[in-house]
Design an enzyme around this catalytic site. Structure first.
Site, PDB file in Angstrom:
ATOM      1  N   ARG A 255       0.845  -1.209  -0.179  1.00 51.26           N
ATOM      2  CA  ARG A 255      -0.188  -0.006   0.085  1.00 51.26           C
ATOM      3  C   ARG A 255       0.822   1.343  -0.007  1.00 51.26           C
ATOM      4  NH1 ARG A 255      -5.242  -1.754   3.908  1.00 51.26           N
ATOM      5  NH2 ARG A 255      -6.395  -2.310   1.857  1.00 51.26           N
TER       6      ARG A 255
ATOM      7  N   LYS B  90     -17.099 -16.072   3.942  1.00 49.38           N
ATOM      8  CA  LYS B  90     -18.566 -16.041   4.110  1.00 49.38           C
ATOM      9  C   LYS B  90     -19.170 -15.552   2.864  1.00 49.38           C
ATOM     10  CE  LYS B  90     -18.668 -13.881   8.155  1.00 49.38           C
ATOM     11  NZ  LYS B  90     -19.264 -13.074   9.326  1.00 49.38           N
TER      12      LYS B  90
ATOM     13  N   GLY C  59      -8.266  -8.699   1.064  1.00 51.67           N
ATOM     14  CA  GLY C  59      -7.139  -8.629   1.795  1.00 51.67           C
ATOM     15  C   GLY C  59      -6.378 -10.153   1.768  1.00 51.67           C
TER      16      GLY C  59
ATOM     17  N   GLY D 149     -12.396  -4.385   0.811  1.00 55.37           N
ATOM     18  CA  GLY D 149     -13.878  -4.179   1.017  1.00 55.37           C
ATOM     19  C   GLY D 149     -14.403  -3.098  -0.205  1.00 55.37           C
TER      20      GLY D 149
HETATM   21  P1  ADP Z   1     -10.739 -11.728   1.572  1.00 53.60           P
HETATM   22  O1  ADP Z   1     -10.074 -11.057   2.546  1.00 53.60           O
HETATM   23  O2  ADP Z   1      -9.804 -12.093   0.352  1.00 53.60           O
HETATM   24  O3  ADP Z   1     -12.117 -11.113   0.726  1.00 53.60           O
HETATM   25  P2  ADP Z   1     -12.400 -13.526   3.066  1.00 53.60           P
HETATM   26  O4  ADP Z   1     -12.022 -12.409   4.171  1.00 53.60           O
HETATM   27  O5  ADP Z   1     -13.688 -13.355   2.615  1.00 53.60           O
HETATM   28  O6  ADP Z   1     -11.311 -13.264   2.061  1.00 53.60           O
HETATM   29  O7  ADP Z   1     -11.772 -14.930   3.759  1.00 53.60           O
HETATM   30  C1  ADP Z   1     -10.756 -14.962   3.910  1.00 53.60           C
HETATM   31  C2  ADP Z   1     -10.539 -16.081   5.160  1.00 53.60           C
HETATM   32  O8  ADP Z   1     -11.366 -17.230   4.646  1.00 53.60           O
HETATM   33  C3  ADP Z   1      -9.455 -16.683   5.616  1.00 53.60           C
HETATM   34  O9  ADP Z   1      -8.955 -16.515   6.468  1.00 53.60           O
HETATM   35  C4  ADP Z   1      -9.574 -18.175   4.990  1.00 53.60           C
HETATM   36  O10 ADP Z   1      -8.659 -19.173   6.137  1.00 53.60           O
HETATM   37  C5  ADP Z   1     -10.980 -18.378   5.369  1.00 53.60           C
HETATM   38  N1  ADP Z   1     -11.609 -19.499   4.711  1.00 53.60           N
HETATM   39  C6  ADP Z   1     -11.380 -19.963   3.496  1.00 53.60           C
HETATM   40  N2  ADP Z   1     -12.084 -21.141   3.564  1.00 53.60           N
HETATM   41  C7  ADP Z   1     -12.659 -21.350   4.553  1.00 53.60           C
HETATM   42  C8  ADP Z   1     -13.426 -22.687   4.897  1.00 53.60           C
HETATM   43  N3  ADP Z   1     -13.598 -23.567   4.069  1.00 53.60           N
HETATM   44  N4  ADP Z   1     -13.717 -22.716   6.116  1.00 53.60           N
HETATM   45  C9  ADP Z   1     -13.442 -21.851   7.065  1.00 53.60           C
HETATM   46  N5  ADP Z   1     -12.810 -20.488   6.510  1.00 53.60           N
HETATM   47  C10 ADP Z   1     -12.269 -20.735   5.699  1.00 53.60           C
HETATM   48 MG    MG Z   2     -11.091 -10.441   4.347  1.00 56.17          MG
END
Ligand code: ADP
Ligand code: MG
Length: 399
Positions: free
Chosen positions: A39, A200, A353, A376
């Site tokens: 960043r 989620k 992230g 986000g």
């Molecule tokens: P990003 O930050 O890239 O948008 P998210 O915040 O939605 O992604 O999700 C990232 C998290 O999701 C990671 O910490 C990862 O460990 C968790 N994760 C991925 N697959 C699973 C799963 N099957 N069950 C629980 N947590 C998961």
């Molecule tokens: Mg995230």
């Protein structure tokens, strides 16, 4: 950025510029050592442009969530040192967000000089978008430049309030973020594949819906895969399921038309009875998940299928890891998808992230077309929301 002005559309020579950046960087736990400087380095082109064009720069940012109070572990001091190293120009750090102190720093600021203000969120007026705080901030400068894409989805004093008082334009990073995201939103080279995972589905339902209708193929992994699988009648045991999204997930699957195009769900999984880095795990078909097991990564067959789709894609947008990539035994799906996304001439745009963290863990940062600095913000933008930090900039028809 067809409708909003950028730093190229204004004369900054001899002017004081208030530059909002996103220096909300990660630190190694319990230290002042910055673990990823992406960043900071992403903001350098704008800072250099402003210096080259004769501006004096007042940089401001937030870091973490101090909730309107001074929290010494969230000082921007270490970032000031890093920025000095990268820029090769001394950055004068103003260690307070107190009006009188800052005035002293800013009063005699000359073209070519740079100061960095302390964490804006040490002041409660920042997140509350307090009119008085915004007016005072804007009074420090002649022009406002927003380069903080990662904070553009927040209507805070430094991202939105100040724009009521100053000519407000986009920096080069903000412009590049918007250009890259619009490219995959409106005009992606086809076949266009969206890879969606992460924890989620509730965080991402707008993006999944939008990309579901835009992309040629949507590959689903991560925690959200369990909700999709359950909506198709599979037993997913103890997996993370959001029951109130089951009908939306079902509708999304029904709307897609596999196998030539559409939404793909995992056919196999890496599962365990415990959410723990050392727990025993096994690979099984998604129809064989036991009641005491949970889905923690896409399985090898799924990864192979997804890689094949990615290899035939001209562009890819990816948000959300395929599994709990932080733990070695559940990182394979994410790694294989990362490698396939990064190969060849395909356009690869990454948001989120944790996704960015995974990509840098596998050493593939340099091989993606665009890695968004906004988690986000990139999701809200792709979901079709209007971001206050962008909307409030000066347009060509409302100067
Ligand atoms: P990003 O930050 O890239 O948008 P998210 O915040 O939605 O992604 O999700 C990232 C998290 O999701 C990671 O910490 C990862 O460990 C968790 N994760 C991925 N697959 C699973 C799963 N099957 N069950 C629980 N947590 C998961
Ligand atoms: Mg995230």
């Amino acid at each position: 950025m067809p409708d909003k002005k950028t730093i190229r559309d204004v004369d900054v020579s001899g002017k004081k510029v208030l530059l909002r950046v996103d220096f909300n960087v990660p630190f190694k736990p319990g230290t002042v050592e910055i673990s990823n400087t992406n960043r900071i380095t992403s903001s350098l082109p704008t800072i250099r442009y402003l210096l080259d064009h004769g501006a004096a720069i007042i940089i401001c940012s937030h870091l973490g969530r101090p909730d309107g109070k001074k929290v010494s572990s969230l000082t921007l001091g270490p970032i000031s040192e890093k920025l000095t190293q990268f820029l090769d120009v001394p950055v004068n750090f103003c260690p307070s967000i107190d009006f009188c102190k800052i005035d002293l720093f800013v009063k005699d600021l000359k073209p070519g000089e740079v100061i960095l203000l302390e964490n804006l969120r040490f002041h409660p007026g920042e997140e509350e978008n307090e009119a008085e705080f915004a007016l005072w901030l804007s009074g420090l400068a002649d022009i406002y430049v927003n380069d903080a894409f990662g904070a553009a989805h927040r209507a805070h004093a430094s991202t939105q309030g100040v724009t009521k008082h100053l000519t407000s334009v986009a920096g080069l990073l903000l412009e590049e973020e918007i250009r890259s995201l619009r490219h995959v939103m409106f005009d992606p080279p086809r076949p266009f594949t969206a890879v969606l995972g992460g924890a989620k589905i509730s965080d991402k339902i707008d993006v999944v819906t939008r990309l579901g209708s835009m992309a040629d193929t949507v590959l689903i992994g991560g925690g959200m895969a369990a909700t999709f699988l359950k909506s198709q009648g599979f037993n997913v045991g103890l997996s993370l399921v959001e029951d109130n999204f089951l009908s939306e997930a079902e509708a999304l699957v029904a709307r897609s038309s596999p196998p030539a195009s559409g939404l793909m769900l995992p056919s196999d999984a890496v599962v365990s009875t415990a959410f723990h880095s050392e727990a025993e795990h096994r690979i099984c078909e998604v129809s064989d998940i036991e009641p005491d097991e949970m889905f923690l990564d896409i399985g090898p067959q799924t990864a192979e299928n997804y890689v094949r789709v990615l290899e035939n894609s001209a562009s890819v947008f990816w948000n959300g890891p395929m599994g709990v990539f932080e733990w070695e035994q559940y990182s394979h799906g994410t790694k294989l998808v990362a490698e396939a996304t990064s190969v060849g001439a395909r356009v690869s745009v990454i948001g989120g992230g944790s996704t960015v963290e995974a990509i840098s863990k596998f050493g593939l940062e340099g091989r993606m077309t665009h890695i968004s600095t906004g988690g986000g913000a990139s999701l809200e933008f792709l979901g079709g929301k209007k971001l206050p930090g962008i909307e409030s900039l000066t347009g060509f028809d409302n100067p």
